[in-house]
Scaffold this motif. Structure first.
Motif, PDB file in Angstrom:
ATOM      1  N   SER A  90       0.992  -1.133   0.061  1.00 41.80           N
ATOM      2  CA  SER A  90       0.047  -0.151   0.203  1.00 41.80           C
ATOM      3  C   SER A  90       0.827   1.094   0.014  1.00 41.80           C
ATOM      4  N   SER A 132       2.777   1.284  -3.683  1.00 41.44           N
ATOM      5  CA  SER A 132       1.679   0.861  -4.986  1.00 41.44           C
ATOM      6  C   SER A 132       1.815   2.068  -5.985  1.00 41.44           C
ATOM      7  N   HIS A 138      -3.316  -3.984  -6.166  1.00 38.25           N
ATOM      8  CA  HIS A 138      -4.595  -4.066  -5.148  1.00 38.25           C
ATOM      9  C   HIS A 138      -5.122  -5.517  -5.260  1.00 38.25           C
ATOM     10  N   ILE A 178      -2.910  -7.010  -2.334  1.00 38.45           N
ATOM     11  CA  ILE A 178      -3.576  -6.458  -1.118  1.00 38.45           C
ATOM     12  C   ILE A 178      -4.701  -7.297  -0.634  1.00 38.45           C
TER      13      ILE A 178
END
Length: 107
Positions: free
Chosen positions: A32, A35, A42, A45
């Motif tokens: 995060s 990124s 994403h 994550i």
């Protein structure tokens, strides 16, 4: 001998699960922070969050089993046996399916 082996496996599962949780939280933090807004990051994550949920259910099961072994008069395992077939088992199967689907999407 089997009782000792089961106990060792439970403690090892607890240790490995804790390391997995720490690794997933670290992955979320790193992904995060660095990124670039890509879908790949994403999805990684989201995969880490799903894995955290799955490992948490597994670690909860191990903790309650060990708690019942060392303190059986509290009846903790009975509570687990009530909720496991109706809540925790379906959730863990849904989370496993989600991990597989996300992994296939990542390929």
């Amino acid at each position: 001998m089997q009782v000792f082996l089961r106990s060792v496996i439970r403690w090892a599962s607890l240790f490995i699960g804790t390391i997995g949780l720490l690794g997933n939280f670290t992955s979320i933090y790193i992904l995060s922070k660095h990124s670039d807004g890509s879908r790949f990051c994403h999805l990684l994550i989201v995969l880490a969050y799903v894995d955290i949920s799955y490992v948490t259910i597994d670690v909860l099961h191990v903790v309650l089993t060990l708690w019942d072994k060392y303190s059986p008069e509290r009846g903790v395992l009975k509570l687990w046996l009530v909720f496991y077939p109706h809540l925790f088992h379906p959730c863990s199967m849904i989370l496993q399916t989600a991990m597989v689907i996300i992994t296939v999407i990542l390929r």
